[in-house]
Design a protein around this motif. Structure first.
Motif, PDB file in Angstrom:
ATOM      1  N   ILE A 185       0.836  -1.214   0.000  1.00 51.45           N
ATOM      2  CA  ILE A 185       0.000   0.000   0.000  1.00 51.45           C
ATOM      3  C   ILE A 185       0.866   1.258   0.000  1.00 51.45           C
ATOM      4  N   LYS A 242      -1.401  14.389  -0.240  1.00 53.89           N
ATOM      5  CA  LYS A 242      -2.237  14.686   0.922  1.00 53.89           C
ATOM      6  C   LYS A 242      -1.435  15.105   2.154  1.00 53.89           C
ATOM      7  N   LEU A 292      -1.831  14.320   9.754  1.00 58.65           N
ATOM      8  CA  LEU A 292      -2.734  15.447   9.539  1.00 58.65           C
ATOM      9  C   LEU A 292      -3.075  16.165  10.837  1.00 58.65           C
ATOM     10  N   GLU A 331       1.962   1.579  -3.520  1.00 60.28           N
ATOM     11  CA  GLU A 331       0.878   1.933  -4.446  1.00 60.28           C
ATOM     12  C   GLU A 331       0.343   3.350  -4.223  1.00 60.28           C
ATOM     13  N   ARG A 332       0.375   3.806  -2.981  1.00 61.03           N
ATOM     14  CA  ARG A 332      -0.222   5.106  -2.654  1.00 61.03           C
ATOM     15  C   ARG A 332       0.827   6.212  -2.461  1.00 61.03           C
ATOM     16  N   GLU A 365      -0.344   9.649  -3.838  1.00 59.34           N
ATOM     17  CA  GLU A 365      -1.487  10.209  -3.104  1.00 59.34           C
ATOM     18  C   GLU A 365      -1.054  10.692  -1.713  1.00 59.34           C
ATOM     19  N   LEU A 366      -0.200   9.921  -1.057  1.00 58.75           N
ATOM     20  CA  LEU A 366       0.254  10.317   0.282  1.00 58.75           C
ATOM     21  C   LEU A 366       1.104  11.576   0.200  1.00 58.75           C
ATOM     22  N   VAL A 372      -2.195   2.271   7.556  1.00 61.40           N
ATOM     23  CA  VAL A 372      -1.658   3.426   6.827  1.00 61.40           C
ATOM     24  C   VAL A 372      -2.572   4.646   7.050  1.00 61.40           C
ATOM     25  N   GLU A 373      -3.897   4.401   7.151  1.00 66.46           N
ATOM     26  CA  GLU A 373      -4.815   5.486   7.505  1.00 66.46           C
ATOM     27  C   GLU A 373      -4.449   6.073   8.872  1.00 66.46           C
ATOM     28  N   ALA A 425      -1.599   8.399   8.369  1.00 66.11           N
ATOM     29  CA  ALA A 425      -2.030   9.627   7.693  1.00 66.11           C
ATOM     30  C   ALA A 425      -2.778  10.537   8.665  1.00 66.11           C
TER      31      ALA A 425
END
Lengths: 328, 328
Positions: free
Chosen positions: A21, A32, A319, A24-25, A28-29, A311-312, A315
């Motif tokens: 992940i 964001k 944030l 792959e992300r 996006e990470l 992973v969320e 994030a």
């Protein structure tokens, strides 16, 4: 643009999911969170065995080696059992790393200690994956319990036993046969004790108790009954009354302030929020004073569901700005 | 210890709920957020009418009067319709106040604009209560969509129509009779158009679309069909096949990137996550790429459920430190 270094402790199903992940992300990470996340170390017990292509150079068997990585910023932990997981995460926190764990056994017992330590060191702790896999029950509870008070939590916290009960009911087979099928499909381990006995659900319940009530009951006073106590005759009798067996982990704050909990097969009727939860799904139902009852349902396990909520977690910590003082 | 001043715009059911909760939770909010929250102004259309004891001195009919309150820090809005709600909140944001809204009509149309404006002014916007009342679907989506991508959302977003469909099914009564009962119980208004036609659910769906997909489809292209199209014969035929009608608001991102949505009665089978959602409950089912499908269920309306998630919004903004630069 900052490059941030991550380590993964344990490289089984969930650990590998995190690796995939993050790869792959990546873009996006970056968009964001404003950081590029790079897996710098993977801690395993045998560093000579390549589990995922092109990761051999990241493998190490030594936590010292992991923590020596310059600029290490976050540690994802997907090991089982309390130790050495707790010691590793303690050291990571002292090293000013955020820690994200999927380890219910460790977190049920040492979670509050780890959170306190993280607070002192100005870093974040994520443990969404420790309860109900991909179902975001931890953050959802945090979101509603700033103002609401929890009164009772009931959960189907083990997908394996829910699969077994579903199979017994629908196909009218005995427990042993349903268990064999769960093992054949990879839902149950060769030694199914932790799932079947209710011990796995019990650990998750204790994590929910800490979160919702700020404390845990005395573990010794919690009745934990497995699903292997249910016979085909029991199941048939339930069917005739339009009732269903669910393996329910439950914790409640009584009027006098006492916390009472249990993990046990429970007969529920067709208006109960857990009645319709079949197969390997997990579900958590929370009774609160203002909102009333809310229920969350989803996949309680699996590589991508579990790894993605870890992973969320990371994030969300980024944030929120927890640990902004950490030099990266 | 700082005292923080709040205003409530609109003092119907939800507005009154906010007032009661802020009073009841004064001590807890002080402990958790470190601030004492005091309702300083309540905006109504008739300030001579006392709705809650000892609030007459807080009433005003003028937004100027509200915004002139020294040290005003947060505005809770529980009015209906786009205007003057949007203009009021715009002014509040420009005044460096956090804004918390339950207004789906306004937020569906102007939410993205309001959020952009709030960002520019360093304040927070809470809109949990605008969709599915007490079900924390907004924050839960925010929590899982940092890493996961939403593919489809299906929701029962209107408790009134779900109550009507449940009653038609279980008691085998025609639509008109079920609607009368909903009105008698206070679930449906004297003019039930917004609920029955699907317009209410449509607005909520558009809010979810902005959140999950970052944009909304062209409103004119969304088919919105009400529940008054279902006859007793339809209902009986569905029952015979063990299917259930649900009034489903749905939005999906197709492979080519297009967003397609609709609000329509949908026949679902007994493995569908919305099959078991009866009465006035709301539910939202989200398909994501990593987690798979998760479902949230709970009360879609009511004074305390709705008001409490608005106060949760405020607490979350305070804990996140949005607008820390605001002088209080």
């Amino acid at each position: 643009m900052a490059t941030i270094k991550a380590a993964i402790l344990g490289f089984g199903t969930v650990g590998q999911g995190i690796y995939h992940i993050l790869k792959e992300r990546k873009q996006e990470l970056l968009e964001k969170l404003g950081v590029e996340l790079e897996v710098a170390k993977i801690l395993v017990t045998d560093a000579s065995k390549e589990r995922v292509q092109n990761t051999l150079h990241l493998m190490t068997e030594s936590i010292e080696d992991v923590l020596a990585e310059p600029g290490l910023h976050v540690v994802f932990e997907a090991i089982v059992n309390e130790e050495p997981a707790f010691s590793y995460l303690k050291r990571a926190v002292e090293h000013k790393c955020h820690v994200i764990t999927a380890n219910k056994v460790m977190f049920a017992k040492r979670g509050q200690e780890l959170e306190q330590l993280a607070k002192e060191h100005g870093v974040g702790v994520g443990y969404e994956a420790s309860v109900a896999g991909g179902v975001p029950v931890i953050k959802t509870l945090k979101n509603i319990l700033l103002v609401n008070n929890a009164q009772r939590i009931q959960g189907i916290l083990n997908g394996t036993t829910n699969f077994i009960l579903t199979k017994m009911r629908i196909e009218n087979v005995p427990f042993e046969e349903a268990l064999s099928e769960a093992q054949r499909l990879g839902y149950a381990e060769a030694d199914p004790y932790n799932d079947v006995s209710g011990q796995d659900a019990f650990k998750k319940l204790m994590i929910l108790s800490s979160l919702a009530f700020g404390e845990q009951p005395n573990w010794a006073e919690i009745e934990v009954i497995g699903v292997d106590t249910i016979s085909q005759t029991d199941m048939e009798a339930a069917n005739l009354q339009n009732l269903r067996y669910r393996h329910v982990a439950e914790i409640e704050r009584l009027a006098d302030g006492t916390l009472v909990g249990k993990v046990t097969p429970l007969l529920v009727d067709n208006v109960h929020p857990l009645y319709s939860i079949d197969d390997v799904n997990n579900a958590v139902t929370v009774d609160t004073d203002y909102i009333g009852t809310i229920t969350l349902v989803g996949p309680g396990a699996g590589m991508y569901p579990t790894a993605s909520v870890m992973v969320e977690d990371y994030a969300a910590i980024m944030l929120k700005g927890v640990g902004q003082a950490v030099s990266i």
